[in-house]
Design an enzyme around this catalytic site. Sequence first.
Site, PDB file in Angstrom:
ATOM      1  N   ASP A 118      25.982  41.774  38.147  1.00 24.74           N
ATOM      2  CA  ASP A 118      26.209  40.963  39.343  1.00 24.74           C
ATOM      3  C   ASP A 118      25.592  39.576  39.111  1.00 24.74           C
ATOM      4  O   ASP A 118      24.394  39.472  38.816  1.00 24.74           O
ATOM      5  CB  ASP A 118      25.540  41.634  40.541  1.00 24.74           C
ATOM      6  CG  ASP A 118      25.959  41.017  41.873  1.00 24.74           C
ATOM      7  OD1 ASP A 118      26.223  39.795  41.903  1.00 24.74           O
ATOM      8  OD2 ASP A 118      26.006  41.746  42.877  1.00 24.74           O
ATOM      9  N   LYS A 122      24.152  32.886  44.725  1.00 19.56           N
ATOM     10  CA  LYS A 122      23.366  32.076  45.653  1.00 19.56           C
ATOM     11  C   LYS A 122      21.945  31.870  45.118  1.00 19.56           C
ATOM     12  O   LYS A 122      21.321  32.794  44.603  1.00 19.56           O
ATOM     13  CB  LYS A 122      23.325  32.740  47.021  1.00 19.56           C
ATOM     14  CG  LYS A 122      24.699  32.809  47.699  1.00 19.56           C
ATOM     15  CD  LYS A 122      24.609  33.431  49.070  1.00 19.56           C
ATOM     16  CE  LYS A 122      25.996  33.472  49.727  1.00 19.56           C
ATOM     17  NZ  LYS A 122      25.956  34.093  51.074  1.00 19.56           N
ATOM     18  N   GLU A 194      35.169  48.740  31.512  1.00 22.87           N
ATOM     19  CA  GLU A 194      36.359  48.748  32.358  1.00 22.87           C
ATOM     20  C   GLU A 194      36.645  47.346  32.910  1.00 22.87           C
ATOM     21  O   GLU A 194      37.791  46.893  32.930  1.00 22.87           O
ATOM     22  CB  GLU A 194      36.179  49.742  33.515  1.00 22.87           C
ATOM     23  CG  GLU A 194      36.158  51.205  33.100  1.00 22.87           C
ATOM     24  CD  GLU A 194      34.764  51.692  32.697  1.00 22.87           C
ATOM     25  OE1 GLU A 194      33.840  50.860  32.522  1.00 22.87           O
ATOM     26  OE2 GLU A 194      34.593  52.916  32.548  1.00 22.87           O
TER      27      GLU A 194
END
Length: 213
Positions: A118, A122, A194
């Site tokens: 991830d 921000k 994936e």
Amino acid sequence: MRLKKIPRAGAYIAAYPQFASVGGELLKGKWQSLFETAQPLHIEIGMGKGGFINEMARRHPTVNFIGIELYDSVLMRSLEKLVTHPVSNLKLLHADARHLAQIFDQKEVSKIYLNFSDPWPKTRHEKRRLTHENFLAVYRAILVEGGRLQLKTDNAALFEYSLGCFNQFGMTFTDISVDVHANEARYPNPVMTEYERKFHEKGHPIYLLEASF
């Protein structure tokens, strides 16, 4: 990514202790005891459905692998693969990457993979990025001397951020690529996650960054 919760995931993981562990703190310094042979230990943080770590274990039988995943519903999908087609040099761990120092002993790991983590774009979430200096300090502690950290991402901002963090941390770069799949001679038949396969098929460049402490 929207996570689909599977209510039976926890029970499924608990039913296969020979393949998967939860928490891992009790195994600190003892991970090699779970494998048939003691050999270099590689871990993937955030393994998703396990396509990468499963294939790596099959291609590299002289390395022991541990796939780490925070979400039990996601780990379950990787475990299903392992139950159906067991690999002796692969174990799975349901744990939070923030607890790595409590899970692995100093100098216990030879290589760490961060695949499509991830990016937390921000600024206020910077410390959550898995290449932030706080995480790098933990990686340095659990990695052997010269141990390597490898990042793959489709996110240019995370790649650039990580490049700066590695450099500021005094790491030695061993591999850098701004488009892995554009150089088949350099990266023949790479093992893909994936996500990587999906992004590659859409024509997105895949960035790679590897460095040692």
